[in-house]
Design a protein around this motif. Structure first.
Motif, PDB file in Angstrom:
ATOM      1  N   ALA A 146     -14.021   4.182 -10.548  1.00 10.32           N
ATOM      2  CA  ALA A 146     -13.770   5.622 -10.649  1.00 10.32           C
ATOM      3  C   ALA A 146     -13.387   6.212  -9.289  1.00 10.32           C
ATOM      4  CB  ALA A 146     -15.009   6.316 -11.204  1.00 10.32           C
ATOM      5  N   TRP A 147     -14.030   5.742  -8.228  1.00  7.70           N
ATOM      6  CA  TRP A 147     -13.753   6.253  -6.879  1.00  7.70           C
ATOM      7  C   TRP A 147     -12.298   6.011  -6.502  1.00  7.70           C
ATOM      8  CZ3 TRP A 147     -12.547   4.677  -1.826  1.00  7.70           C
ATOM      9  CH2 TRP A 147     -12.959   5.513  -0.793  1.00  7.70           C
ATOM     10  N   TYR A 148     -11.801   4.808  -6.760  1.00 10.38           N
ATOM     11  CA  TYR A 148     -10.409   4.505  -6.427  1.00 10.38           C
ATOM     12  C   TYR A 148      -9.434   5.191  -7.381  1.00 10.38           C
ATOM     13  CZ  TYR A 148     -11.765   1.251  -2.782  1.00 10.38           C
ATOM     14  OH  TYR A 148     -12.273   0.721  -1.633  1.00 10.38           O
ATOM     15  N   ALA A 149      -9.818   5.317  -8.647  1.00  7.09           N
ATOM     16  CA  ALA A 149      -8.939   5.986  -9.604  1.00  7.09           C
ATOM     17  C   ALA A 149      -8.690   7.433  -9.200  1.00  7.09           C
ATOM     18  CB  ALA A 149      -9.554   5.918 -11.002  1.00  7.09           C
ATOM     19  N   ARG A 150      -9.717   8.097  -8.662  1.00  4.62           N
ATOM     20  CA  ARG A 150      -9.539   9.484  -8.223  1.00  4.62           C
ATOM     21  C   ARG A 150      -8.535   9.593  -7.084  1.00  4.62           C
ATOM     22  NH1 ARG A 150     -15.228   9.550  -9.031  1.00  4.62           N
ATOM     23  NH2 ARG A 150     -15.629   9.392  -6.779  1.00  4.62           N
ATOM     24  N   ARG A 151      -8.291   8.516  -6.397  1.00  2.85           N
ATOM     25  CA  ARG A 151      -7.351   8.501  -5.274  1.00  2.85           C
ATOM     26  C   ARG A 151      -6.014   7.854  -5.662  1.00  2.85           C
ATOM     27  NH1 ARG A 151     -12.326   8.817  -4.155  1.00  2.85           N
ATOM     28  NH2 ARG A 151     -13.095   9.814  -2.241  1.00  2.85           N
ATOM     29  N   GLY A 152      -5.864   7.545  -6.937  1.00  3.26           N
ATOM     30  CA  GLY A 152      -4.620   6.943  -7.406  1.00  3.26           C
ATOM     31  C   GLY A 152      -4.410   5.526  -6.910  1.00  3.26           C
ATOM     32  N   LEU A 153      -5.504   4.803  -6.667  1.00  4.16           N
ATOM     33  CA  LEU A 153      -5.426   3.458  -6.112  1.00  4.16           C
ATOM     34  C   LEU A 153      -6.099   2.456  -7.032  1.00  4.16           C
ATOM     35  CD1 LEU A 153      -6.470   4.285  -2.437  1.00  4.16           C
ATOM     36  CD2 LEU A 153      -4.155   3.705  -3.215  1.00  4.16           C
ATOM     37  N   PRO A 154      -5.647   1.196  -7.005  1.00  2.21           N
ATOM     38  CA  PRO A 154      -6.358   0.151  -7.737  1.00  2.21           C
ATOM     39  C   PRO A 154      -7.683  -0.146  -7.048  1.00  2.21           C
ATOM     40  CG  PRO A 154      -4.624  -0.823  -6.422  1.00  2.21           C
ATOM     41  CD  PRO A 154      -4.468   0.662  -6.294  1.00  2.21           C
ATOM     42  N   ALA A 155      -8.658  -0.593  -7.807  1.00  5.83           N
ATOM     43  CA  ALA A 155      -9.966  -0.926  -7.247  1.00  5.83           C
ATOM     44  C   ALA A 155      -9.980  -2.382  -6.794  1.00  5.83           C
ATOM     45  CB  ALA A 155     -11.059  -0.695  -8.277  1.00  5.83           C
ATOM     46  N   TYR A 156     -10.264  -2.595  -5.505  1.00  6.89           N
ATOM     47  CA  TYR A 156     -10.359  -3.933  -4.931  1.00  6.89           C
ATOM     48  C   TYR A 156     -11.743  -4.140  -4.335  1.00  6.89           C
ATOM     49  CZ  TYR A 156      -5.252  -4.697  -4.971  1.00  6.89           C
ATOM     50  OH  TYR A 156      -3.941  -4.890  -5.335  1.00  6.89           O
ATOM     51  N   LEU A 157     -12.243  -5.371  -4.433  1.00  3.74           N
ATOM     52  CA  LEU A 157     -13.395  -5.798  -3.660  1.00  3.74           C
ATOM     53  C   LEU A 157     -12.967  -6.956  -2.779  1.00  3.74           C
ATOM     54  CD1 LEU A 157     -15.080  -4.256  -5.958  1.00  3.74           C
ATOM     55  CD2 LEU A 157     -16.899  -5.848  -5.375  1.00  3.74           C
ATOM     56  N   GLN A 158     -13.322  -6.902  -1.492  1.00  4.63           N
ATOM     57  CA  GLN A 158     -13.033  -7.982  -0.552  1.00  4.63           C
ATOM     58  C   GLN A 158     -14.278  -8.850  -0.450  1.00  4.63           C
ATOM     59  OE1 GLN A 158     -11.115  -6.990   3.293  1.00  4.63           O
ATOM     60  NE2 GLN A 158     -12.639  -8.313   4.243  1.00  4.63           N
ATOM     61  N   VAL A 159     -14.244 -10.023  -1.066  1.00  4.36           N
ATOM     62  CA  VAL A 159     -15.434 -10.872  -1.192  1.00  4.36           C
ATOM     63  C   VAL A 159     -15.215 -12.168  -0.411  1.00  4.36           C
ATOM     64  CG1 VAL A 159     -17.027 -12.001  -2.784  1.00  4.36           C
ATOM     65  CG2 VAL A 159     -15.845  -9.898  -3.476  1.00  4.36           C
ATOM     66  N   ALA A 160     -16.171 -12.506   0.435  1.00 10.00           N
ATOM     67  CA  ALA A 160     -16.045 -13.675   1.307  1.00 10.00           C
ATOM     68  C   ALA A 160     -16.770 -14.880   0.724  1.00 10.00           C
ATOM     69  CB  ALA A 160     -16.600 -13.361   2.691  1.00 10.00           C
TER      70      ALA A 160
END
Length: 357
Positions: A146-160
């Motif tokens: 939801a946080w990224y959707a409000r900014r018009g961006l896809p949601a990504y997680l950077q996982v190591a």
């Protein structure tokens, strides 16, 4: 890896070993003739519904029916770092790299940091998860989406993955929930002084008949260093083309940032960036005009930036390079950079165009 004890194979792991590094031998297919085995080494990330899930160093997940296990045991953590490399934990490197490529906007969710920068690079537009988000995982992922959707961006997680302290369990959980992995990258480290020396030697070798002059003058002589990024530098840096205004904020952010330029006809012949943060010097955005490749310009840029970082007191170097970038990996290997861990950008749903990097 030897599995036998007194001539017998043994499975010596249980569900209590989830989270530990294990070595497993399993039958490739129960329908095949006896004796066809495959070996898997990685972190045991789950053992549910009769399926063992192991995440390997490169981040790939292997699922094995427990009925196919032939032998298994817990093994020591990933082998110690190569002699001569700086000591570095995953968390330290992750935080240094985040400061060196800072997002325009960020927000905390427990031990996770949500980052947004108008879509310029995945690194500056993804969640950096360094512990507990303070919510059950599914609720945390809903919040992130939801946080990224409000900014018009896809949601990504950077996982190591691939080092002590990385999060193979989260990678496996995202796989199970249908988050797709789009890009994987290696984080590499090296001693800074050896990098500077190797880069200068490589540049001198490229210079051919001018090698003596290059060695005497130093490759820095052809490189212009600046605290600010200009239009010419941006024109050579391909990821800044048609980028949002946030690009200069991300590139210029960091504790002590330097931009390197090799002048050319029109656009620069080569560019690069370095950010100094305490003992660390982070290298990024090294690009060369395709028509000027094999002239040693990339090593000239690296040498000049490394010398500048040494003058500021740095002693260790890091960089991030996509796992499928063969030429860059070969160059950094020759400069002495060794792999520390990998990270993977997991994406929720589909959203085009996707940012790079």
């Amino acid at each position: 890896m030897e599995f036998t004890m007194s001539g017998r194979h043994e499975v010596r792991i249980t569900t209590d070993d989830v989270g530990k590094r294990v070595s497993v031998r399993s039958l490739t297919d129960p329908g095949e003739r006896a004796g066809r085995f495959t070996d898997t080494v990685g972190v045991l990330t789950s053992w549910t519904r009769g399926v063992v899930q192991i995440t390997r160093r490169d981040g790939e997940t292997v699922r094995i029916p427990a009925t196919r296990l032939v032998a298994a045991k817990v093994v020591p953590p990933t082998p110690a770092r190569r002699r001569g490399l700086p000591a570095a934990g995953y968390r330290e490197l992750a935080l240094v790299a985040a400061r060196g490529w800072p997002a325009v906007e960020s927000e905390r969710l427990g031990d996770w940091t949500l980052r947004a920068s108008g879509g310029f690079t995945r690194r500056a537009n993804s969640v950096l998860p360094l512990g507990d988000p303070g919510l059950p995982l599914d609720a945390a992922l809903e919040h992130v989406t939801a946080w990224y959707a409000r900014r018009g961006l896809p949601a990504y997680l950077q996982v190591a993955t691939g080092a002590e302290g990385t999060d193979e369990a989260l990678a496996a959980a995202l796989d199970e929930r249908g988050w797709g992995r789009e890009v994987s990258a290696e984080v590499r480290i090296a001693g800074l002084a050896p990098v500077a020396d190797a880069a200068q030697e490589m540049h001198a070798a490229h210079a051919g008949t001018a090698a003596g002059h290059a060695a005497a003058q130093g490759p820095e002589a052809a490189v212009v260093l600046s605290r600010t990024v200009d239009a010419g530098w941006l024109a050579r840096y391909r990821r800044s083309r048609e980028a949002p205004p946030e690009v200069t904020s991300v590139l210029g952010g960091g504790p002590s940032v330097w931009f390197a330029t090799v002048p050319g006809e029109g656009e620069p012949a080569a560019v690069g960036r370095c950010v100094v943060d305490g003992r660390w010097a982070g290298f990024a955005a090294v690009e060369v005009d395709p028509a000027r490749r094999r002239e040693g310009l990339a090593t000239a840029v690296m040498a000049a930036l490394a010398r500048r970082a040494l003058a500021e007191g740095a002693s260790a170097a890091y960089l991030q390079v996509e796992s499928d970038n063969g030429p860059a990996l070969a160059l950094y290997e020759r400069l002495g950079f060794a792999a520390h861990h990998r990270y993977h950008h997991y994406r929720h749903g589909h959203h085009d165009p996707a940012p790079q990097g």
